[in-house]
Design an enzyme around this catalytic site. Structure first.
Site, PDB file in Angstrom:
ATOM      1  N   SER A   1     -36.588 -70.391  23.880  1.00 21.27           N
ATOM      2  CA  SER A   1     -37.862 -70.695  22.551  1.00 21.27           C
ATOM      3  C   SER A   1     -38.768 -72.018  23.362  1.00 21.27           C
ATOM      4  CB  SER A   1     -36.939 -71.241  21.638  1.00 21.27           C
ATOM      5  OG  SER A   1     -36.107 -72.377  21.963  1.00 21.27           O
TER       6      SER A   1
ATOM      7  N   CYS B   1     -21.816 -75.311  28.544  1.00 27.76           N
ATOM      8  CA  CYS B   1     -22.131 -76.174  28.893  1.00 27.76           C
ATOM      9  C   CYS B   1     -21.459 -77.699  27.525  1.00 27.76           C
ATOM     10  CB  CYS B   1     -23.340 -77.294  29.204  1.00 27.76           C
ATOM     11  SG  CYS B   1     -24.195 -76.932  28.582  1.00 27.76           S
TER      12      CYS B   1
HETATM   13  N1  SAH Z   1     -30.393 -71.598  33.026  1.00 28.87           N
HETATM   14  C1  SAH Z   1     -31.374 -72.653  33.063  1.00 28.87           C
HETATM   15  C2  SAH Z   1     -31.607 -74.035  32.132  1.00 28.87           C
HETATM   16  C3  SAH Z   1     -31.017 -73.714  30.591  1.00 28.87           C
HETATM   17  S1  SAH Z   1     -31.096 -74.527  29.207  1.00 28.87           S
HETATM   18  C4  SAH Z   1     -31.707 -73.183  34.073  1.00 28.87           C
HETATM   19  O1  SAH Z   1     -31.473 -72.609  35.172  1.00 28.87           O
HETATM   20  O2  SAH Z   1     -32.751 -73.570  34.599  1.00 28.87           O
HETATM   21  C5  SAH Z   1     -31.279 -74.052  27.703  1.00 28.87           C
HETATM   22  C6  SAH Z   1     -32.452 -73.640  27.518  1.00 28.87           C
HETATM   23  O3  SAH Z   1     -32.253 -73.083  26.359  1.00 28.87           O
HETATM   24  C7  SAH Z   1     -34.102 -74.470  27.378  1.00 28.87           C
HETATM   25  O4  SAH Z   1     -34.548 -73.982  27.974  1.00 28.87           O
HETATM   26  C8  SAH Z   1     -34.405 -73.927  25.623  1.00 28.87           C
HETATM   27  O5  SAH Z   1     -35.833 -74.600  25.370  1.00 28.87           O
HETATM   28  C9  SAH Z   1     -33.546 -72.714  25.152  1.00 28.87           C
HETATM   29  N2  SAH Z   1     -32.981 -72.871  23.758  1.00 28.87           N
HETATM   30  C10 SAH Z   1     -32.156 -73.782  23.402  1.00 28.87           C
HETATM   31  N3  SAH Z   1     -32.414 -73.024  21.859  1.00 28.87           N
HETATM   32  C11 SAH Z   1     -32.396 -71.674  22.314  1.00 28.87           C
HETATM   33  C12 SAH Z   1     -31.916 -71.092  20.903  1.00 28.87           C
HETATM   34  N4  SAH Z   1     -32.253 -70.506  20.353  1.00 28.87           N
HETATM   35  N5  SAH Z   1     -33.521 -69.566  21.644  1.00 28.87           N
HETATM   36  C13 SAH Z   1     -34.117 -69.907  23.059  1.00 28.87           C
HETATM   37  N6  SAH Z   1     -33.683 -70.264  23.613  1.00 28.87           N
HETATM   38  C14 SAH Z   1     -33.512 -71.704  23.636  1.00 28.87           C
END
Ligand code: SAH
Length: 395
Positions: free
Chosen positions: A251, A340
């Site tokens: 997002s 997490c």
């Molecule tokens: N897998 C990634 C880290 C993920 S952190 C890595 O290895 O670097 C979680 C992510 O979820 C963030 O980038 C945040 O912007 C996104 N996020 C949070 N809520 C969301 C939603 N409802 N839909 C899509 N993305 C979302």
């Protein structure tokens, strides 16, 4: 002068003696000597025996965080030893040479409550989350300069939890300068641009290092869906591992912008990559309605339940995305799913995924249990330090 001290209620010394670092407000009988926020206080048991030294936090439900249960003075020398030990604890990771991004200090689990320190090449990003670490801030910065001689120390104490400790947010350059041409780290042969000032957390999710590499090994010839992709950790690994296609969803527009740059930075041809900005909860439903399907799906959502009080609502959210993902998986497909959330135990997480599989009418088998990388150590006397749970399941 009256000694600055906390008198514990009867029986409440137990957790301190079990080396758990948190002393809750409910355990405190009396506070003596009028200590200020973050100051070091003695901890007395019911018999007036001194059992620990801790940082006082007058505003927090975690009223004190234990520095030590030994008879040592909490001063710069003490902090220097703790910080040095913490840095040395990562020696084997450094020797492996797999990464230039390391968590150097992981708070309570490294004996430094409320202090987080990440290293990206010669840049250090510091996060202070407790009144005690805040009180020692100047010494901590001095020690870091002495021990590491970094090009730059940047502070990202811009998180809401500081409010619980009565601290306002702070984000600033502490010393030196961020690299002029941007900061690029390398992890398992893949390069990532790190936006220390504008990125999430301290710029990168270092804790997923080993798990990202696992996905590289699963991806060859596969159609991969990476949900909550951030700057593309799992995406880049899947592409490098020879995926047929990778669809990445997040997002955050800035994160996706950086993902595009990271794909270019690694010379990974982007015809195999599709990127969609949006809400995973909605997009999984859209993919279902479009009858799209995948061989590998990664779910790495943000913390839905920071504490146990949000566990129920969070469980529903985890179940929802896992159920939808399992339905989108082709037979023989692989789900790589994470939580997490501190408020969700490994057991509960496995139950949630089991419930999702049941509702999807699929038999899933666990191929592997995953956790946080070794620079986020789990301290056995502080189970809260074990937060990242992951499962690789085959349909
Ligand atoms: N897998 C990634 C880290 C993920 S952190 C890595 O290895 O670097 C979680 C992510 O979820 C963030 O980038 C945040 O912007 C996104 N996020 C949070 N809520 C969301 C939603 N409802 N839909 C899509 N993305 C979302």
């Amino acid at each position: 002068m009256i000694e600055k001290a906390i008198q514990l209620k009867k029986g409440r010394q137990k957790s301190v003696l079990a080396r758990h670092p948190w002393i809750f407000a409910s355990a405190v009988e009396r506070v003596d000597g009028n200590p200020g926020s973050g100051e070091t206080v003695l901890i007395f048991d019911e018999h007036r025996k001194s059992i620990a030294k801790a940082a006082y936090s007058p505003n927090s439900q975690i009223r004190a965080r234990v520095w030590t249960t030994s008879d040592e003075t909490v001063d710069r020398k003490f902090l220097e030893k703790r910080i040095r030990d913490s840095i040395n604890r990562r020696d084997s990771l450094r020797q492996e040479g797999k990464t230039t991004a390391l968590r150097l200090i992981y708070g309570e689990a490294d004996g430094l409550p409320g202090l987080v320190m990440d290293q990206y090449n010669k840049t250090i990003v510091m996060q202070i989350l407790s009144a005690g670490a805040e009180f020692q801030r100047n010494d901590i910065i001095g020690i870091l300069k002495d021990l590491l001689n970094p090009d730059c120390i940047y502070e990202r104490s811009d998180v809401e939890v500081r409010g619980l400790e009565g601290l306002s947010v702070r984000e600033e350059l502490v010393t030196g300068n961020l690299p002029e041409n941007g900061l690029v780290i390398e992890e398992n042969g893949i390069k990532y641009q790190i936006d220390v000032a504008g990125g999430q957390k301290t710029g990168f999710y270092i804790d997923q290092r080993d798990n990202r590499q696992k996905v590289s090994g699963l991806a060859h010839g596969k159609d991969v869906l990476n949900c909550f992709c951030y700057t593309g950790g799992f995406t880049l690994n899947a592409l490098a591992g020879g995926a047929k296609s990778v669809l990445s969803v997040d997002s955050s527009a800035p994160a996706l912008q950086q993902l595009k740059q990271n794909i270019a930075l690694n010379d990974l041809e982007d015809e195999r990559s599709e990127i969609i900005e949006g809400d995973v909860f909605k997009l999984l439903r859209l993919f279902r309605d479009q009858a799209r399907s995948f061989d590998v799906i990664v779910l790495d959502p943000p913390k839905f339940a920071p504490t146990i009080s949000q566990a129920e609502k969070a469980s529903r959210a985890y179940k929802d995305i896992n159920l939808l993902a399992i339905k989108l998986l082709r037979p023989g497909g692989i789900l790589v799913t994470f939580s997490c959330s501190g408020g969700i135990t490994r057991d509960l997480f496995q139950k949630i995924v089991a419930g999702a599989a049941l509702d999807a009418g699929a038999d899933l088998r666990i191929l592997e249990q995953l956790s946080q990388s070794a620079d986020h150590p789990v301290l056995l006397s502080f189970p809260e330090s074990f937060y990242l749970k992951g499962l690789i399941c085959k349909k």
